[in-house]
Motif scaffolding. Sequence first.
Motif, mmCIF file in Angstrom:
data_model
loop_
_atom_site.group_PDB
_atom_site.id
_atom_site.type_symbol
_atom_site.label_atom_id
_atom_site.label_comp_id
_atom_site.label_asym_id
_atom_site.label_seq_id
_atom_site.Cartn_x
_atom_site.Cartn_y
_atom_site.Cartn_z
ATOM 1 N N GLY A 223 0.830 -1.205 0.000
ATOM 2 C CA GLY A 223 0.000 0.000 0.000
ATOM 3 C C GLY A 223 0.859 1.247 0.000
ATOM 4 O O GLY A 223 1.882 1.283 0.677
ATOM 5 N N ASP A 225 -0.080 4.570 0.791
ATOM 6 C CA ASP A 225 -0.374 5.696 1.689
ATOM 7 C C ASP A 225 -0.046 5.429 3.151
ATOM 8 O O ASP A 225 0.352 6.330 3.888
ATOM 9 N N VAL A 226 -0.291 4.205 3.564
ATOM 10 C CA VAL A 226 -0.140 3.870 4.989
ATOM 11 C C VAL A 226 0.555 2.513 5.090
ATOM 12 O O VAL A 226 0.302 1.618 4.286
ATOM 13 N N VAL A 228 0.765 -0.364 7.954
ATOM 14 C CA VAL A 228 0.397 -0.836 9.291
ATOM 15 C C VAL A 228 1.311 -2.004 9.642
ATOM 16 O O VAL A 228 1.422 -2.963 8.886
ATOM 17 N N ALA A 238 -6.242 -5.153 10.601
ATOM 18 C CA ALA A 238 -5.582 -4.196 9.706
ATOM 19 C C ALA A 238 -5.912 -4.525 8.246
ATOM 20 O O ALA A 238 -6.173 -3.620 7.444
ATOM 21 N N ALA A 242 -7.967 -2.276 5.792
ATOM 22 C CA ALA A 242 -7.342 -1.845 4.533
ATOM 23 C C ALA A 242 -8.305 -2.022 3.365
ATOM 24 O O ALA A 242 -8.392 -1.160 2.478
ATOM 25 N N ILE A 250 -7.915 5.003 -0.148
ATOM 26 C CA ILE A 250 -6.727 5.029 0.715
ATOM 27 C C ILE A 250 -6.033 3.672 0.601
ATOM 28 O O ILE A 250 -6.648 2.635 0.799
ATOM 29 N N ASP A 251 -4.759 3.734 0.263
ATOM 30 C CA ASP A 251 -4.019 2.511 -0.058
ATOM 31 C C ASP A 251 -3.161 2.110 1.161
ATOM 32 O O ASP A 251 -2.166 2.759 1.467
ATOM 33 N N VAL A 252 -3.579 1.051 1.844
ATOM 34 C CA VAL A 252 -2.938 0.657 3.107
ATOM 35 C C VAL A 252 -2.146 -0.641 2.931
ATOM 36 O O VAL A 252 -2.704 -1.656 2.504
ATOM 37 N N ARG A 277 4.865 7.355 3.679
ATOM 38 C CA ARG A 277 3.711 6.633 4.229
ATOM 39 C C ARG A 277 3.564 6.939 5.713
ATOM 40 O O ARG A 277 4.549 7.021 6.443
ATOM 41 N N ILE A 341 -7.215 5.402 11.275
ATOM 42 C CA ILE A 341 -6.246 5.635 10.192
ATOM 43 C C ILE A 341 -6.716 6.799 9.312
ATOM 44 O O ILE A 341 -5.939 7.711 8.983
ATOM 45 N N LYS A 342 -7.976 6.784 8.986
ATOM 46 C CA LYS A 342 -8.527 7.856 8.149
ATOM 47 C C LYS A 342 -8.350 9.218 8.819
ATOM 48 O O LYS A 342 -7.988 10.213 8.183
#
Lengths: 345, 284
Positions: A223, A225-226, A228, A238, A242, A250-252, A277, A341-342
Motif C-alpha cells: 500500500g 499511503d499507509v 500498518v 488491519a 485496509a 486510501i491505499d494501506v 507513508r 487511520i482515516k
Amino acid sequence: MTLDSMKRKYEPRQVIPKEKRQATSAMIASLAAEGYDTVAAPFGHALVDLARKDDRIVGLTADLGKYTDLHIFGREMPDRYYQMGMAEQVMVSAAAGMAREGFVPFATTYAVFASRRAYDFIAMAIAEEYLPVKIMCALPGLTTGYGPSHQATEDLAIFRGLPNMTIVDPCDADDITGMVPAIAAHPGPVYARLLRGKVAKVLTRHKPDYRFELGRAQMIREGRDVLVIASGFMTMRALDAAERLAADGIDVGVLHSPTIKPLDTETILAEAGKGGRLVVTAENHTVVGGLGEAVARTLLTNGVSPEFRMIGLPDEFLEAGALPTLHDMYGISTDRVAEQIKGWL
Amino acid sequence: MSEPRPTGALSNVSLARRAWNIRRKALQMGEVQGQGYVGQALGIADVLAASYFHAMEYRPDDPEWEGRDRFLLSIGHYAIALYAVLMEAGIIPEEELETYGMDDSRMPMSGMASYTPGMEITGGSLGHGLGIAVGMAMGLKRKDNPAFVYNLMSDGELGEGSTWEAAMAAGHHRLGNLVCLVDFNDQQADDKSTTVMSAEPVTDKFEAFGWHAQRVDGNDLDAVVAAFDAARSAPEGKPRVIVFDTRMCKGVPFLEEREITHFVRVEADEWGKALAILEEGKPQ
C-alpha cells in the motif's frame, strides 16, 4: 477501569445504547466468525503431528488442557500429557525439569497466569538457563470479556523485558500451524500467544503463499499511503480495515510481525524507511511495552522517522462485557482501526 | 545403598571425616571472603557427607553423566556448603577454593547452574527447587532412568506456596524417584522459622500429601545414613522427604553458642580460631 468508572458500583451506567448491548464473551471463538474460513484447534493438531516425529515433545497444563486445545494432544498421546493441576508455578518449574532431562515441553495456561503468577519461575528456572520450554498461552490481550482477571493486556511487556525469551503473537490458524514446529526447533525458551477453538484462516486468503517464519515479518498487502505494522489478530483487523479504506481511495499496506522478540528490525526499517507513508502499529496489547514501542524504538534508534501512530489498548484495566463492544470501545475493531487511520491522514 | 560405586574416586574415608573436611573447606572459604553462610554450611555438612559419600551415584570426572543421581540445591545461599562437598568429591578442583566469591570465580556466593560443575540448577529464588525436581523426576521416569532426584531445601522454603504445589504434584504423579531433604535449622532471615511462620508439623503435612516422611537429627551421622537408606527403600510410588533437625554452626562450639542468626557474623580474627577448634575434633 479508571477511578471515575469505579463509581458504576453505586451508579449504574448507560454507556452502551440499550439496543447495542450484548452478552459477555468468554471465548476467543467469537472473534473467528468474521467472514473467514476456520480451522478447529490448530495448536493441538500441530503438536500431535510434531510429536509423532519427535519423541522429545511432551505437554503440560495447569487445568486448562481443554481451553488451550492441548487436550487434543492429551487424547492422542496420554502418556506424554502431564496434568499439573491448577498450579502454574509447579507447571512451569516441572517443565524446566523435564527440559533438563532432554525433553521439549509445551506448557499451557492462560496468558494472565503465565505472565503474572508464574513469572519468577519462568524467569529463573527457564529463561535464565535457556531451557527449551515453550509456554503456550490462550486468552492473550483482549480476547475475553471476563475483565482484568483474564485479560492479559500486558503479557508482551512483561516477557519482552526477560532476557533469552522469544515471543510470538500469531494471527491465525496458519500462523499457529507453522509456529509449532518452528518454536520446537528453536533451542531456547518461547512465549507464544494462542488462539484456540475455531481459529480463522486469514493470511493465506490475502497472500496465498504466506508461510510463518520465526523471527521474520512479512508484507501481506502492499500500500502506498499507509504502512500498518501489526501482530496477532490485529493483522486481521488491519487487513480488513485496509479493504474498507481502499473503497475510499486510501491505499494501506500491512506488514505482519508475529515474532515480537527478536523483532525483525531489518524488514521493519526497510518498509518504514521507504518514505511517504504514515506508519501505524496495531496490537492486541497495552500501548505500553508491546509491539508499538518496540517498533518506535527501532525506528528512532536507526534515524528513521516517518509520521508514526499507535493502535493498541489503553494503559488501563479494561471493562467486562461483549468483545465486539469492548473492541469498539478500545479502538481495536475493524471499524475503529479504519476510522483512526482515516483520521490521521 | 551399599553397592560398589562406578568409579574408584571415593575411597573408604569415614563419613565423619568427610563431614569434617566439608566443614573445614567451608570455613576456609568463609575466611577468604571474610563472610559467608558458614552457619548453614557447618549445620548441613553431615547431610551432605551422607548424600555424596553414602547415598548418591555419580562420576566426579563426568558431572553430567546420564546415570547420576541429581542433586538440586534449591537454597542458593548454601552454595558455600555445596562447593565444599563438590571439592571433597573431586568435582571441583581444591585449588579453586581461594577463588570463592571473587570476580571470575566458578564459585559465586549464590549457586548458579551456569557457573559450577555439579550445580544442577540456579537456586536462590526460594521455593523453586522442588518444582524443578518434580519435572526431572517425571523426565527420568519417562526415560526409564533409575536415578534419584535429591532436592535440598530449607525450612524457610516451606513457607513458599510453590513448595506445596510441588509436593502435591509429586504425590499425585507418584514420584518415588524424588527425595526431598529439608534442613530444619529453625532459622530464616527475620527470626526462627517456627516464629516467622511455623510449618509444623512438617512430616504430617508431607504425609498428608502422599509422601513417605522421616524426621531425624541431621547432625547424627548414623541416623542420617539410616534415613537415606530408609528413603531409598521406601514403598514404590511415594515421593520421600527427610526432615533433618540441624544445629547452625555445628562443630565450632563458640559459634554454636553465639546468638544464632540467618547470617552468622564471624570477626576477622575468629576464622583462624574456628579452624583451630575444628582441628581439635578431627576424626580419623
